[in-house]
Design a protein around this motif. Structure first.
Motif, PDB file in Angstrom:
ATOM      1  N   GLN A   1      61.549  38.823 -96.628  1.00 40.82           N
ATOM      2  CA  GLN A   1      62.200  39.151 -95.360  1.00 40.82           C
ATOM      3  C   GLN A   1      63.687  38.838 -95.403  1.00 40.82           C
ATOM      4  O   GLN A   1      64.528  39.633 -94.977  1.00 40.82           O
ATOM      5  CB  GLN A   1      61.534  38.316 -94.266  1.00 40.82           C
ATOM      6  N   MET A   2      63.964  37.701 -96.017  1.00 38.37           N
ATOM      7  CA  MET A   2      65.355  37.300 -96.125  1.00 38.37           C
ATOM      8  C   MET A   2      66.136  38.314 -96.956  1.00 38.37           C
ATOM      9  O   MET A   2      67.251  38.703 -96.618  1.00 38.37           O
ATOM     10  CB  MET A   2      65.402  35.940 -96.803  1.00 38.37           C
TER      11      MET A   2
ATOM     12  N   LEU B   1      66.851  41.368 -95.015  1.00 37.76           N
ATOM     13  CA  LEU B   1      67.975  41.206 -94.084  1.00 37.76           C
ATOM     14  C   LEU B   1      69.294  41.234 -94.842  1.00 37.76           C
ATOM     15  O   LEU B   1      70.282  41.790 -94.388  1.00 37.76           O
ATOM     16  CB  LEU B   1      67.847  39.896 -93.313  1.00 37.76           C
ATOM     17  N   LYS B   2      69.254  40.646 -96.034  1.00 37.10           N
ATOM     18  CA  LYS B   2      70.458  40.595 -96.852  1.00 37.10           C
ATOM     19  C   LYS B   2      70.855  42.008 -97.271  1.00 37.10           C
ATOM     20  O   LYS B   2      72.031  42.362 -97.312  1.00 37.10           O
ATOM     21  CB  LYS B   2      70.188  39.731 -98.084  1.00 37.10           C
TER      22      LYS B   2
ATOM     23  N   LYS C   1      70.458  44.578 -95.689  1.00 35.95           N
ATOM     24  CA  LYS C   1      71.071  45.304 -94.577  1.00 35.95           C
ATOM     25  C   LYS C   1      72.538  44.944 -94.399  1.00 35.95           C
ATOM     26  O   LYS C   1      73.273  45.628 -93.710  1.00 35.95           O
ATOM     27  CB  LYS C   1      70.303  45.013 -93.294  1.00 35.95           C
ATOM     28  N   MET C   2      72.943  43.850 -95.009  1.00 35.97           N
ATOM     29  CA  MET C   2      74.332  43.431 -94.869  1.00 35.97           C
ATOM     30  C   MET C   2      75.228  44.026 -95.955  1.00 35.97           C
ATOM     31  O   MET C   2      76.402  43.700 -96.030  1.00 35.97           O
ATOM     32  CB  MET C   2      74.428  41.908 -94.922  1.00 35.97           C
TER      33      MET C   2
ATOM     34  N   ARG D   1      76.119  51.166-100.094  1.00 36.82           N
ATOM     35  CA  ARG D   1      74.728  51.240 -99.654  1.00 36.82           C
ATOM     36  C   ARG D   1      73.942  52.279-100.445  1.00 36.82           C
ATOM     37  O   ARG D   1      72.844  52.008-100.935  1.00 36.82           O
ATOM     38  CB  ARG D   1      74.675  51.542 -98.160  1.00 36.82           C
TER      39      ARG D   1
ATOM     40  N   PRO E   1      69.918  30.754 -95.669  1.00 34.60           N
ATOM     41  CA  PRO E   1      69.527  30.383 -94.299  1.00 34.60           C
ATOM     42  C   PRO E   1      69.106  28.924 -94.181  1.00 34.60           C
ATOM     43  O   PRO E   1      69.266  28.311 -93.135  1.00 34.60           O
ATOM     44  CB  PRO E   1      68.353  31.309 -94.004  1.00 34.60           C
TER      45      PRO E   1
ATOM     46  N   LYS F   1      82.812  43.986 -87.345  1.00 38.17           N
ATOM     47  CA  LYS F   1      81.689  44.236 -88.235  1.00 38.17           C
ATOM     48  C   LYS F   1      80.642  45.059 -87.494  1.00 38.17           C
ATOM     49  O   LYS F   1      80.406  44.860 -86.324  1.00 38.17           O
ATOM     50  CB  LYS F   1      81.078  42.920 -88.686  1.00 38.17           C
TER      51      LYS F   1
ATOM     52  N   LEU G   1      76.729  45.878 -87.631  1.00 36.11           N
ATOM     53  CA  LEU G   1      75.477  45.411 -88.232  1.00 36.11           C
ATOM     54  C   LEU G   1      74.392  46.442 -87.955  1.00 36.11           C
ATOM     55  O   LEU G   1      74.169  46.823 -86.804  1.00 36.11           O
ATOM     56  CB  LEU G   1      75.069  44.067 -87.644  1.00 36.11           C
ATOM     57  N   ARG G   2      73.768  46.854 -89.010  1.00 38.12           N
ATOM     58  CA  ARG G   2      72.634  47.780 -88.835  1.00 38.12           C
ATOM     59  C   ARG G   2      71.372  47.044 -89.244  1.00 38.12           C
ATOM     60  O   ARG G   2      70.786  47.329 -90.277  1.00 38.12           O
ATOM     61  CB  ARG G   2      72.817  49.012 -89.723  1.00 38.12           C
ATOM     62  N   LEU G   3      71.008  46.078 -88.447  1.00 39.64           N
ATOM     63  CA  LEU G   3      69.860  45.272 -88.835  1.00 39.64           C
ATOM     64  C   LEU G   3      68.557  45.874 -88.350  1.00 39.64           C
ATOM     65  O   LEU G   3      67.511  45.657 -88.938  1.00 39.64           O
ATOM     66  CB  LEU G   3      70.012  43.863 -88.262  1.00 39.64           C
ATOM     67  N   HIS G   4      68.629  46.627 -87.272  1.00 46.07           N
ATOM     68  CA  HIS G   4      67.390  47.124 -86.671  1.00 46.07           C
ATOM     69  C   HIS G   4      67.110  48.543 -87.091  1.00 46.07           C
ATOM     70  O   HIS G   4      68.007  49.296 -87.456  1.00 46.07           O
ATOM     71  CB  HIS G   4      67.496  47.045 -85.147  1.00 46.07           C
ATOM     72  N   ARG G   5      65.838  48.876 -86.993  1.00 48.59           N
ATOM     73  CA  ARG G   5      65.449  50.232 -87.355  1.00 48.59           C
ATOM     74  C   ARG G   5      65.355  51.123 -86.128  1.00 48.59           C
ATOM     75  O   ARG G   5      65.044  52.291 -86.231  1.00 48.59           O
ATOM     76  CB  ARG G   5      64.107  50.221 -88.096  1.00 48.59           C
TER      77      ARG G   5
ATOM     78  N   ILE H   1      65.879  39.610 -84.101  1.00 42.82           N
ATOM     79  CA  ILE H   1      66.545  39.057 -85.283  1.00 42.82           C
ATOM     80  C   ILE H   1      67.517  37.977 -84.844  1.00 42.82           C
ATOM     81  O   ILE H   1      68.354  38.176 -83.963  1.00 42.82           O
ATOM     82  CB  ILE H   1      67.273  40.169 -86.065  1.00 42.82           C
TER      83      ILE H   1
ATOM     84  N   ILE I   1      78.953  35.910 -90.507  1.00 41.27           N
ATOM     85  CA  ILE I   1      77.742  36.470 -89.907  1.00 41.27           C
ATOM     86  C   ILE I   1      76.653  36.527 -90.964  1.00 41.27           C
ATOM     87  O   ILE I   1      76.829  37.162 -92.014  1.00 41.27           O
ATOM     88  CB  ILE I   1      78.019  37.879 -89.343  1.00 41.27           C
TER      89      ILE I   1
ATOM     90  N   PRO J   1      72.452  37.140 -91.149  1.00 44.97           N
ATOM     91  CA  PRO J   1      71.146  37.293 -90.500  1.00 44.97           C
ATOM     92  C   PRO J   1      70.172  36.268 -91.058  1.00 44.97           C
ATOM     93  O   PRO J   1      70.109  36.058 -92.270  1.00 44.97           O
ATOM     94  CB  PRO J   1      70.727  38.713 -90.872  1.00 44.97           C
TER      95      PRO J   1
ATOM     96  N   LYS K   1      66.711  35.330 -89.521  1.00 45.50           N
ATOM     97  CA  LYS K   1      65.250  35.369 -89.361  1.00 45.50           C
ATOM     98  C   LYS K   1      64.866  36.604 -88.560  1.00 45.50           C
ATOM     99  O   LYS K   1      65.537  36.961 -87.587  1.00 45.50           O
ATOM    100  CB  LYS K   1      64.821  34.102 -88.615  1.00 45.50           C
ATOM    101  N   MET K   2      63.799  37.200 -88.983  1.00 48.12           N
ATOM    102  CA  MET K   2      63.278  38.332 -88.214  1.00 48.12           C
ATOM    103  C   MET K   2      61.949  37.905 -87.611  1.00 48.12           C
ATOM    104  O   MET K   2      61.072  37.407 -88.324  1.00 48.12           O
ATOM    105  CB  MET K   2      63.089  39.528 -89.151  1.00 48.12           C
ATOM    106  N   LEU K   3      61.824  38.046 -86.307  1.00 43.10           N
ATOM    107  CA  LEU K   3      60.605  37.623 -85.608  1.00 43.10           C
ATOM    108  C   LEU K   3      59.906  38.859 -85.084  1.00 43.10           C
ATOM    109  O   LEU K   3      60.517  39.654 -84.365  1.00 43.10           O
ATOM    110  CB  LEU K   3      60.962  36.683 -84.455  1.00 43.10           C
TER     111      LEU K   3
END
Lengths: 639, 729
Positions: A577-578, A581-582, A584-585, A591, B374, B640, B642-646, B671, B687, B689, B691-693
């Motif tokens: 998971q980490m 997330l990484k 995505k950064m 990309r 993290p 910045k 951030l495209r963390l979500h889908r 997140i 910045i 990220p 944890k994703m819950l």
């Protein structure tokens, strides 16, 4: 400020007035006429007015487009057609010239711009290259030759045969020696480009006589390749041999350059091939390459302090002349036999320079690199004397030339039956001092106890492994172990390594097939031992946990402290998971690159997985077979 | 080629007169046909000449001439016709007398006789009279003649005269002999004994009546001189024999090699190709190409099928050949495409455009940004520790009291619930009579007040939890009715009306109702707790209304519509108001009453925003999956993205004390990220990220709707469409 602005206006002014510029020149003249003929002036005015503004615009664009490709990428390239026109050559002559001079089309950065705005794909050459070609003297030779051939043709059609013959005897010869020097500034450069040269020359050397191929070229290729093989033997430069389905790959090392070439298996020339290929093009290539190979050979012989053209040891020049003066075939055969060492030119040998001991530098910063280099050096040194002291006899069915070449490169003495090749045979089959006999048939009638009978693969595998492998696996009639490519390590690091390769590198690694089957396993019908577990248990460290049982038994006692066992799956999940997330950064710039790289990785992984799976299947099958055989033996013994 | 005039020795001439057979006749012309032919060798480095194998030529035989050069006496003779042919001709002439000169009855001359076909006559005789055609054309006559005349078979019609001539027996024999290609004269003896006229025997009498000239006994001095010259030239090497010449030519054609490079790595200076790109080497073969590869490299049926299927698109194949296994080296056949592959390589070498391509030697891991682990950025919420259940429909909004003891949530089931955070117990449920879109606790710790946006009503509710003194004080504050000391403008009245509550409503906790003319989307408090603002997205220029609790007074700040207002926010420290319209965020200075800044988001639709407690950093969540971090000191563009979500981001939140921010999205995830802001202006925010819950269940395409941090603890609450609130610690 005002001055500046006015200058801007002046700059801008010509573009709209571009077409009216001649008109303004005309004006004073018309003005002078004005007094005499005012009507004309009026007409002119009308004309001036009637010219539509669109025309101005068009004119200006035309002007612009003329300027457009005067510099930059549009001016840097030239199409093939334009090049032909510039050089005044036919396409065929241009092709010959390109092959000989090593000119090739270039891929522009912006094709559209390089093609001056034209769509489609054109063959683009660098303008500088074509200009360079223009100064080449052989262009004139080519033209001269063309004229000459025309003369011959004419004489023949006029039935003036004597004239035709005279012309034929004086056809200009195109010398390309200076081009070799020009294309390969240094000897190292020539060595670097020898791969294709050798492959093509070896192919031509094996061709039958054909109408489309000049016969002298075939003879020349044969001569040069033999000379090259002799010098490889003399310098012990062979590093790897690989027998593939396409042919035999040889890799030699000269002056730190590795040269790999491919020689076809005993060449069954198929005329169908000739319909698929253009021999003219190939002949042009071979003409160039043969010249190059000749010079390279000369230099190599020079370095090795050998006579060029090669002279065999034990034969003085006079002797040869007396003995073979009327029998040149026999001399060439003796050279082709490859089993007599060459005579060196003088007493002092540069060849001895190769045997330098590497000094040890304990202070060296890159200890690892130095260590690796040393190890490699030791390995090659070992390889050069790998077959020293071996006396090998070749059976009739094995490919003679290839084996003699390989064996002599590592110091063996080789002989063969006189019936297969007319050259010099050092000893006969009944010689007791023979240590190995190479056999490629399932059985042999008369065997001597004093020697090993091995299959040819033993030689290649030993050479690639840089050590004499145990001969047991290569005896007559024994199914051979797989023949591995010595070049595979030059590929990516992330690849499938077959167990045989692992076993070769690491002596402690035991091949699955070599693990003997237990007798107890044989008796246990139902529970066949899982072959996969035996292999996989080293990679998977998970041991089944049955702590609960223990707890029940030891209810009353003081409990032992349990070690903290990390939840591996959870950890893995967290890490994943980490990582996600990484990912995505990653910066937007990289990309797509990252994505494609990961895709490649996944594809490779998939391939590796497939190969592993297939291997496992194969091993299981082998195991079953082996087991069945043993079982049958067991039953037979009981009966 | 004119053999008519020739030079021969006299004896030879006589010889030929006596022996007029076929063979010597050919020799007369000084040529022999095709017996001695020579294959010419061509310069084969050019292919354009016609095939060299077919070149066969007649070779002039010169050695005879050279032999003759030495002899002294020469006689010229003219023999235009072979002698043998004239002998039978004379005989014929004598017999029949048909010669033109002797007896020519027809005087028309040598013309084609068919010119006279249409005439009754054939020509004219010596007297100038017509020679008439005989009338023997008659078929019957012809037939009768054939039947009766025994000499018919040897009767020939003379076309010139028209008369029938009967051939004699001698003629017939002659014809037969010619037909049989024998010598026409039967009497000629082929095998007559050879008369050797010129022998070495010295005869008594001279052959000719005059004696030989002195010249014939002396060698020619001139010729001797010439021969001498030639010999000298040969000896000195000026002149070369034919053989030598041929050898030389052969040697010239043979390539001569020499030491082209004196040293290994020193290049001579000369003009070379500009920017030469060497051709890439061929790939070296792997295990699969071996003649005896490991078993796993061989194709199974599926792979073989796939390989065959790609016959049309061979470049897509993983391998360009089918791996084969051979039991021994002897079994390996020649590779079918060997020559073709070589040829393709040749084509590549001179036809394929070359360019330099940079090859990456990095691993994909190198592209990942270097971020701290993290683990080093703890504490942050990572474990779900409480689930608040009780609502029956999706929970859109959450709020926590300033002390951090109670949580209040508003749901689509038209209720709000007050929860105790530590226990998860629902303290109160208040029915508000509308879908609760927004809820927020008053930040003033001296008041126990919650603003709830339920449809068109804004309710100010005293939840009645927490410090009893505060609750009572709040109640007392709202009990006293304030007189309107100022006139409310019509414009404001049309938008909002303050309304006192009824008794029942008072009992439920509602202290005030502010009626709006449109549905309220969001309500937010100013930091000091006196002002709050509401958003009605469809309100046009009246979409933002600011209310003051202490005076029950409302005002509409904007005169012009600024687009669809999505949400608004008060700056925590300075008198700024953030207004997020659909695409950008405007910041208004409330004191100066002017636009302070406009932030460009480059997003399609903003959903939410949150501000860092320092007030210099802002995150904006958008429905197009992005989160934008703005550094207000830096620029009006996002620092910045951030495209963390889908999926669409629903809400974002900043922690008040910890460097944490959270976002929730329709993809079901919340997140938690580390967002460290440094006091040093030169250092950019960090910045990471963390944890994703993912615990909320999706429900009608919605999943997590709101996220909020605990004011003091590193805890996060998320509310979802599955009617639960989850606490992560």
């Amino acid at each position: 400020m005002t001055h500046q602005s006015s200058s801007i206006i002046i700059e801008r002014a010509p573009s709209p007035a571009g077409s009216s510029a001649p008109a303004s020149q005309l004006l004073p003249r018309l003005g002078s006429r004005k007094q005499t003929d005012p009507a004309q002036n009026e007409i002119f005015k009308e004309k001036q007015q009637s010219t539509p503004p669109a025309r101005h615009a068009r004119n200006s664009t035309v002007h612009k487009s003329d300027e457009k490709y005067q510099s930059g990428e549009g001016a840097r390239y030239i199409t093939r057609k334009a090049a032909l026109r510039k050089l005044q050559l036919t396409l065929r002559d241009f092709r010959t010239l390109c092959i000989v001079k090593g000119i090739y089309p270039r891929e522009p950065k912006h094709r559209r711009r390089a093609q001056q705005g034209k769509t489609g794909i054109q063959t683009l050459y660098l303008k500088k290259d074509i200009q360079f070609l223009m100064h080449e003297p052989i262009i004139w030779k080519i033209r001269e030759k063309k004229v000459h051939l025309k003369r011959i043709k004419r004489a023949r059609s006029m039935k003036d045969y004597s004239m035709a013959k005279r012309y034929a005897s004086t056809v200009p010869v195109i010398e390309i020696d200076h081009i070799i020097k020009e294309r390969y500034p240094t000897f190292i450069d020539a060595l670097r480009d020898l791969d294709d040269c050798l492959t093509l020359c070896f192919m031509f050397a094996a061709l039958p006589r054909r109408k489309t191929i000049p016969s002298y070229l075939i003879a020349l290729c044969r001569r040069l390749t033999l000379e090259f093989m002799h010098v490889v033997i003399a310098s012990r430069a062979l590093r790897h041999v690989f027998v593939s389905i396409k042919g035999i790959y040889y890799q030699v090392e000269f002056r730190g350059q590795t040269i790999t070439w491919l020689v076809s298996h005993n060449f069954g020339f198929d005329p169908r091939d000739a319909s698929e290929v253009d021999f003219r093009t190939m002949t042009t290539f071979v003409e160039f390459y043969s010249t190059m190979l000749g010079f390279v050979n000369f230099r190599l012989y020079h370095i090795m302090n050998l006579n060029y053209p090669p002279q065999l040891q034990g034969y003085t020049t006079e002797e040869l002349e007396n003995e073979l003066i009327d029998d040149r075939v026999s001399l060439s055969d003796r050279v082709a036999a490859l089993n007599i060492p060459l005579r060196s030119a003088g007493v002092s040998g540069e060849a001895a320079a190769d045997e330098i001991e590497l000094d040890q530098f304990p202070m060296s910063e890159d200890a690892e690199v130095a260590d690796e280099a040393r190890q490699k050096y030791e390995e090659t040194k070992n390889l050069k004397t790998l077959f020293n002291g071996m006396r090998v006899f070749l059976n009739r069915e094995v490919p003679r030339e290839m084996l003699v070449f390989v064996l002599r490169c590592c110091g063996a003495e080789v002989s063969w039956d006189t019936s297969i090749f007319p050259g010099e045979c050092l000893f006969n089959e009944d010689d007791e001092s023979i240590t190995h006999q190479i056999v490629d048939r399932p059985s042999i009638d008369k065997q001597y106890i004093s020697r090993y009978y091995v299959q040819p693969q033993w030689i290649f595998d030993s050479l690639n492994a840089r050590k004499l492998l145990p001969v047991e696996k290569y005896f007559i009639g024994v199914p051979l172990p797989p023949h591995l490519s010595p070049f595979s390590h030059e590929y990516r690091t992330h690849r499938y390594v077959p167990p045989e390769e692992k076993a070769l590198k690491d002596d402690s690694y035991v091949l699955k097939e070599d693990i003997p089957i237990d007798e107890t396993d044989l008796l246990d019908e139902d529970e066949s031992p899982n072959v996969d577990d035996m292999i996989d248990n080293e990679s998977d460290g998970e041991v089944p946990v049955d702590t609960e049982k223990n707890e029940k038994v030891q209810n009353m006692e003081v409990k032992k402290g349990e070690t903290y066992r990390a939840n591996k799956s959870k950890e893995r999940k967290d890490y994943k998971q980490m990582h996600q997330l990484k990912e995505k950064m990653i910066r937007r710039k990289y990309r797509n690159l990252y994505k494609s790289m990961m895709q490649g990785c996944r594809g490779r992984e998939k391939e590796i997985k497939l190969l592993k799976y297939k291997r496992r299947l194969h091993e299981r099958r082998r195991f079953e077979e082996k087991k069945a055989a043993m079982k049958a033996q067991h039953v037979a013994a009981l009966m | 080629m004119n053999p008519r005039k020739r030079k021969v020795q006299p004896e030879k001439d006589i010889e030929e007169k006596n022996d007029p057979a076929d063979e010597p006749e050919e020799n007369l012309f000084g040529y022999i046909s095709g017996n001695e032919s020579d294959e010419l060798e061509w310069e084969t480095d050019d292919e354009s000449t016609a095939s060299p194998m077919s070149k066969k030529e007649i070779k002039p035989q010169k050695h005879k001439a050279s032999k003759e050069a030495g002899s002294s006496s020469e006689v010229t003779a003219d023999s235009s016709l072979p002698e043998a042919a004239s002998v039978p001709y004379t005989e014929y002439e004598d017999e029949f007398d048909t010669s033109d000169e002797e007896d020519l009855r027809n005087t028309v001359g040598n013309i084609p006789m068919n010119w006279y076909d249409d005439y009754p006559h054939l020509g004219y005789d010596w007297d100038g009279k017509q020679i008439l055609k005989s009338n023997s054309d008659d078929q019957i006559d012809y037939f009768l003649k054939r039947m009766e005349d025994p000499d018919f078979w040897k009767t020939v019609r003379d076309r010139q005269t028209g008369a029938d001539v009967v051939l004699s027996d001698k003629d017939v024999e002659l014809i037969h002999r010619i037909e049989a290609s024998k010598i026409p004269d039967a009497t000629f003896n082929d095998y007559a004994p050879w008369i050797d006229w010129f022998t070495n025997e010295v005869m008594k009498m001279p052959l000719r009546k005059f004696p030989e000239h002195k010249r014939s006994f002396l060698p020619s001095r001139i010729e001797a001189k010439q021969v001498n010259k030639m010999c000298h030239a040969l000896r000195m090497g000026y002149m070369k024999t034919k053989k030598q010449k041929a050898e030389e030519r052969l040697k010239k054609r043979e390539k001569q090699f020499y030491l082209l490079w004196e040293k290994d790595d020193v290049a001579d200076k000369m003009r070379r190709i500009h920017d030469y790109i060497p051709a890439p080497k061929r790939h070296l073969p792997g295990h699969a190409e071996s003649y005896n590869p490991p078993a796993e490299y061989l194709f199974n049926n599926k792979e073989l099928r796939e390989w065959n299927k790609q016959a049309e698109t061979p470049w897509k194949r993983k391998l360009h050949f089918i791996p084969e296994k051979h039991a021994s080296l002897l079994d390996v056949p020649a590779y079918r495409d060997f020559m073709k592959e070589r040829f393709t390589r040749c084509l590549d070498l001179y036809l394929c455009p070359r360019a330099r391509k940079m090859r990456l030697t990095i691993e994909p891991e190198d592209l990942l940004p270097k971020l701290p682990s993290p683990r080093d950025l703890q504490p942050f919420p990572s474990v779900m520790s409480l689930v608040f259940t009780g609502h029956t429909d999706m929970i859109r909004c959450l709020s926590i009291d300033p002390i951090g003891q109670y949580l209040i949530s508003g749901s689509d089931d038209m209720t709000i619930k007050v929860w105790e955070i530590n226990t998860g117990r629902c303290m109160r449920t208040i029915n508000v009579g509308g879908v609760v879109r927004s809820i927020e606790w008053c930040p003033n710790k001296a008041l126990s007040l919650v603003a709830v946006a339920a449809d068109r009503k804004l309710l100010l509710i005293n939840p009645g939890v927490g410090d009893i003194l505060v609750v009572k004080k709040t109640d007392s504050l709202f009990k006293e009715t304030l007189e309107q000391t100022f006139a409310v403008s019509e414009k404001v009245k049309a938008v909002v009306q303050w309304e006192n509550t009824s008794e029942e409503e008072w009992d439920t906790g509602i202290r005030f109702i502010v009626n709006h003319f449109k549905e309220i989307k969001q309500v937010t408090w100013h930091g000091r707790g006196d002002y709050f603002a509401t958003v009605m997205s469809e309100g046009g220029n009246r979409s933002v209304v600011i209310h003051q609790v202490s005076t029950r007074h409302s005002q509409i700040p904007f005169a012009k519509p600024k687009g669809l207002v999505q949400c608004i926010l008060f700056h925590p420290v300075r008198p700024f108001l953030f207004v997020a319209t659909q695409k950008n965020v405007r910041i208004y200075d409330l004191v100066k009453q002017e636009l302070f800044k406009k932030l460009q988001t480059y997003a399609q639709w903003i959903s939410s925003m949150a501000i860092h407690s320092g007030g210099d950093n802002l995150i904006v969540g958008t429905y197009d999956r992005k989160m934008l971090w703005f550094d207000l000191d830096l620029s009006t563009d996002p620092y910045k993205t951030l495209r963390l979500h889908r999926n669409a981001v629903r809400a974002v939140a900043f922690h008040k004390r910890y460097p944490l921010f959270a976002s929730c999205s329709d993809d079901g995830s919340t997140i938690i990220s580390h967002g460290m802001v440094y006091n040093d202006l030169l250092q950019n925010p960090l910045i990471v990220p963390l944890k994703m819950l993912r615990d909320h269940q999706p429900h009608n395409d919605f999943s997590v709707l709101n996220v909020i941090f605990h004011p003091n603890q590193p805890w996060v609450f998320s509310s979802g469409a599955d009617a639960t609130i989850r606490l992560y610690t």
